[in-house]
Write a protein that holds these residues in place. Structure first.
Motif, PDB file in Angstrom:
ATOM      1  N   PHE A 108       5.740  13.376   1.161  1.00  0.00           N
ATOM      2  CA  PHE A 108       6.406  12.744   2.303  1.00  0.00           C
ATOM      3  C   PHE A 108       7.574  11.882   1.815  1.00  0.00           C
ATOM      4  CE2 PHE A 108       1.817  12.857   3.429  1.00  0.00           C
ATOM      5  CZ  PHE A 108       1.881  13.867   4.369  1.00  0.00           C
ATOM      6  N   PRO A 109       8.645  12.466   1.381  1.00  0.00           N
ATOM      7  CA  PRO A 109       9.745  11.658   0.841  1.00  0.00           C
ATOM      8  C   PRO A 109      10.316  10.667   1.856  1.00  0.00           C
ATOM      9  CG  PRO A 109      10.406  13.951   1.087  1.00  0.00           C
ATOM     10  CD  PRO A 109       8.939  13.884   1.354  1.00  0.00           C
ATOM     11  N   ALA A 110      10.262  11.010   3.156  1.00  0.00           N
ATOM     12  CA  ALA A 110      10.818  10.103   4.169  1.00  0.00           C
ATOM     13  C   ALA A 110      10.053   8.783   4.208  1.00  0.00           C
ATOM     14  CB  ALA A 110      10.801  10.765   5.543  1.00  0.00           C
ATOM     15  N   LEU A 111       8.737   8.851   4.058  1.00  0.00           N
ATOM     16  CA  LEU A 111       7.926   7.624   4.077  1.00  0.00           C
ATOM     17  C   LEU A 111       8.365   6.685   2.955  1.00  0.00           C
ATOM     18  CD1 LEU A 111       5.530   5.983   5.167  1.00  0.00           C
ATOM     19  CD2 LEU A 111       4.070   7.265   3.622  1.00  0.00           C
ATOM     20  N   CYS A 112       8.540   7.197   1.783  1.00  0.00           N
ATOM     21  CA  CYS A 112       8.934   6.372   0.641  1.00  0.00           C
ATOM     22  C   CYS A 112      10.397   5.939   0.753  1.00  0.00           C
ATOM     23  CB  CYS A 112       8.674   7.125  -0.662  1.00  0.00           C
ATOM     24  SG  CYS A 112       6.920   7.538  -0.867  1.00  0.00           S
ATOM     25  N   ARG A 113      11.234   6.785   1.362  1.00  0.00           N
ATOM     26  CA  ARG A 113      12.654   6.458   1.518  1.00  0.00           C
ATOM     27  C   ARG A 113      12.842   5.280   2.484  1.00  0.00           C
ATOM     28  NH1 ARG A 113      14.394  11.383   1.981  1.00  0.00           N
ATOM     29  NH2 ARG A 113      14.223  11.554   4.227  1.00  0.00           N
ATOM     30  N   TYR A 114      11.950   5.177   3.479  1.00  0.00           N
ATOM     31  CA  TYR A 114      12.071   4.103   4.470  1.00  0.00           C
ATOM     32  C   TYR A 114      11.091   2.960   4.219  1.00  0.00           C
ATOM     33  CZ  TYR A 114      15.162   7.207   6.940  1.00  0.00           C
ATOM     34  OH  TYR A 114      16.199   8.010   7.273  1.00  0.00           O
ATOM     35  N   LEU A 115      10.714   2.793   2.981  1.00  0.00           N
ATOM     36  CA  LEU A 115       9.768   1.748   2.595  1.00  0.00           C
ATOM     37  C   LEU A 115      10.240   0.360   3.026  1.00  0.00           C
ATOM     38  CD1 LEU A 115       7.163   1.162   1.067  1.00  0.00           C
ATOM     39  CD2 LEU A 115       8.492   0.999  -1.003  1.00  0.00           C
ATOM     40  N   HIS A 116      11.542   0.139   3.046  1.00  0.00           N
ATOM     41  CA  HIS A 116      12.093  -1.176   3.376  1.00  0.00           C
ATOM     42  C   HIS A 116      11.756  -1.636   4.801  1.00  0.00           C
ATOM     43  CE1 HIS A 116      15.120   1.658   4.851  1.00  0.00           C
ATOM     44  NE2 HIS A 116      15.439   0.718   5.725  1.00  0.00           N
ATOM     45  N   TYR A 136       0.829  -1.201   0.000  1.00  0.00           N
ATOM     46  CA  TYR A 136       0.000   0.000   0.000  1.00  0.00           C
ATOM     47  C   TYR A 136       0.870   1.261   0.000  1.00  0.00           C
ATOM     48  CZ  TYR A 136      -3.739   3.267   0.988  1.00  0.00           C
ATOM     49  OH  TYR A 136      -4.629   4.316   0.915  1.00  0.00           O
ATOM     50  N   ILE A 137       1.919   1.274   0.806  1.00  0.00           N
ATOM     51  CA  ILE A 137       2.827   2.418   0.818  1.00  0.00           C
ATOM     52  C   ILE A 137       3.495   2.562  -0.559  1.00  0.00           C
ATOM     53  CG2 ILE A 137       4.927   3.404   1.833  1.00  0.00           C
ATOM     54  CD1 ILE A 137       2.585   3.569   3.728  1.00  0.00           C
ATOM     55  N   GLU A 138       3.874   1.444  -1.183  1.00  0.00           N
ATOM     56  CA  GLU A 138       4.435   1.504  -2.540  1.00  0.00           C
ATOM     57  C   GLU A 138       3.459   2.186  -3.490  1.00  0.00           C
ATOM     58  OE1 GLU A 138       5.271  -2.609  -3.381  1.00  0.00           O
ATOM     59  OE2 GLU A 138       7.304  -2.473  -2.592  1.00  0.00           O
ATOM     60  N   LYS A 139       2.177   1.797  -3.393  1.00  0.00           N
ATOM     61  CA  LYS A 139       1.163   2.402  -4.261  1.00  0.00           C
ATOM     62  C   LYS A 139       1.044   3.902  -3.982  1.00  0.00           C
ATOM     63  CE  LYS A 139      -3.772   2.223  -5.444  1.00  0.00           C
ATOM     64  NZ  LYS A 139      -3.682   3.538  -6.007  1.00  0.00           N
ATOM     65  N   LEU A 140       1.011   4.278  -2.708  1.00  0.00           N
ATOM     66  CA  LEU A 140       0.918   5.695  -2.368  1.00  0.00           C
ATOM     67  C   LEU A 140       2.123   6.467  -2.901  1.00  0.00           C
ATOM     68  CD1 LEU A 140      -0.407   5.528   1.309  1.00  0.00           C
ATOM     69  CD2 LEU A 140      -1.692   6.151  -0.743  1.00  0.00           C
ATOM     70  N   CYS A 141       3.301   5.881  -2.802  1.00  0.00           N
ATOM     71  CA  CYS A 141       4.508   6.544  -3.310  1.00  0.00           C
ATOM     72  C   CYS A 141       4.433   6.716  -4.821  1.00  0.00           C
ATOM     73  CB  CYS A 141       5.759   5.767  -2.908  1.00  0.00           C
ATOM     74  SG  CYS A 141       6.115   5.892  -1.131  1.00  0.00           S
ATOM     75  N   GLU A 142       3.911   5.709  -5.511  1.00  0.00           N
ATOM     76  CA  GLU A 142       3.750   5.802  -6.965  1.00  0.00           C
ATOM     77  C   GLU A 142       2.704   6.858  -7.330  1.00  0.00           C
ATOM     78  OE1 GLU A 142       2.661   1.886  -8.211  1.00  0.00           O
ATOM     79  OE2 GLU A 142       4.639   1.065  -7.757  1.00  0.00           O
ATOM     80  N   ASP A 143       1.689   7.022  -6.479  1.00  0.00           N
ATOM     81  CA  ASP A 143       0.589   7.950  -6.773  1.00  0.00           C
ATOM     82  C   ASP A 143       0.874   9.393  -6.347  1.00  0.00           C
ATOM     83  OD1 ASP A 143      -0.815   5.838  -7.804  1.00  0.00           O
ATOM     84  OD2 ASP A 143      -2.165   5.616  -6.097  1.00  0.00           O
ATOM     85  N   GLY A 144       2.109   9.713  -6.007  1.00  0.00           N
ATOM     86  CA  GLY A 144       2.451  11.103  -5.725  1.00  0.00           C
ATOM     87  C   GLY A 144       2.770  11.418  -4.273  1.00  0.00           C
ATOM     88  N   LEU A 145       2.633  10.463  -3.370  1.00  0.00           N
ATOM     89  CA  LEU A 145       2.933  10.717  -1.963  1.00  0.00           C
ATOM     90  C   LEU A 145       4.424  11.013  -1.773  1.00  0.00           C
ATOM     91  CD1 LEU A 145       1.604  10.641   0.884  1.00  0.00           C
ATOM     92  CD2 LEU A 145       2.466   8.323   1.061  1.00  0.00           C
ATOM     93  N   LYS A 146       5.251  10.520  -2.670  1.00  0.00           N
ATOM     94  CA  LYS A 146       6.693  10.686  -2.545  1.00  0.00           C
ATOM     95  C   LYS A 146       7.087  12.164  -2.477  1.00  0.00           C
ATOM     96  CE  LYS A 146      10.860   8.656  -4.393  1.00  0.00           C
ATOM     97  NZ  LYS A 146      11.368   7.655  -5.292  1.00  0.00           N
ATOM     98  N   LYS A 147       6.397  13.010  -3.225  1.00  0.00           N
ATOM     99  CA  LYS A 147       6.713  14.446  -3.214  1.00  0.00           C
ATOM    100  C   LYS A 147       6.314  15.084  -1.884  1.00  0.00           C
ATOM    101  CE  LYS A 147       6.269  14.868  -8.166  1.00  0.00           C
ATOM    102  NZ  LYS A 147       5.397  15.253  -9.248  1.00  0.00           N
TER     103      LYS A 147
END
Length: 142
Positions: A131-139, A118-129
């Motif tokens: 909240f970059p930290a959330l996508c950076r710590y996806l692992h 779900y976080i991967e999907k959110l990052c793909e859908d624009g969340l990365k811009k």
């Protein structure tokens, strides 16, 4: 003296075993034919699809009720036409709280996703811009 022997040949009756996906979708045959007192072999176990559920934990039962007797592939003998019902283990539900700069953001993970997917999907859908930290710590997400 003449002996007359009469020999008979009897075929075992064949019964229909029907599979009810009980909320899922069958990806294989909805029924099989099995002879009297024979078992449904493991290789005829139905293939199911149901998003969000761990299908390796599906069991088959003689009824839809939670306490219905379990059917064992390769063990339970067939003696009549039978309908078997899939029983599923409820999927794990996730609620994610992510804190960024003293702000908390909460996400309920929809059915069919793990927290990570779900976080991967959110990052793909624009969340990365946003909240970059959330996508950076996806692992760190399971």
């Amino acid at each position: 003296m003449v002996s007359n022997n009469i020999y008979g040949k009897f075929d075992k009756k064949t019964y229909k075993v029907t599979f009810d996906p009980n909320g899922g979708t069958l990806k294989s045959s909805e029924s099989v034919s099995i002879k009297y007192q024979e078992v449904v072999p493991e290789d005829l176990r139905p293939v199911l699809e149901r998003p969000g559920y761990d299908l390796s934990k599906v069991t088959w039962h003689f009824g839809k009720e939670a306490d219905a007797r379990e059917f064992k592939f390769g063990e339970t003998k067939i003696t009549s036409n039978t309908t078997l019902y899939a029983h599923y283990v409820e999927p794990t539900k996730y609620h994610i709280i992510f804190k960024v700069d003293r702000n908390s953001y909460a996400f309920d993970v929809p059915e069919g996703y793990t927290s990570r997917t779900y976080i991967e999907k959110l990052c793909e859908d624009g969340l990365k811009k946003k909240f970059p930290a959330l996508c950076r710590y996806l692992h760190i997400f399971p």
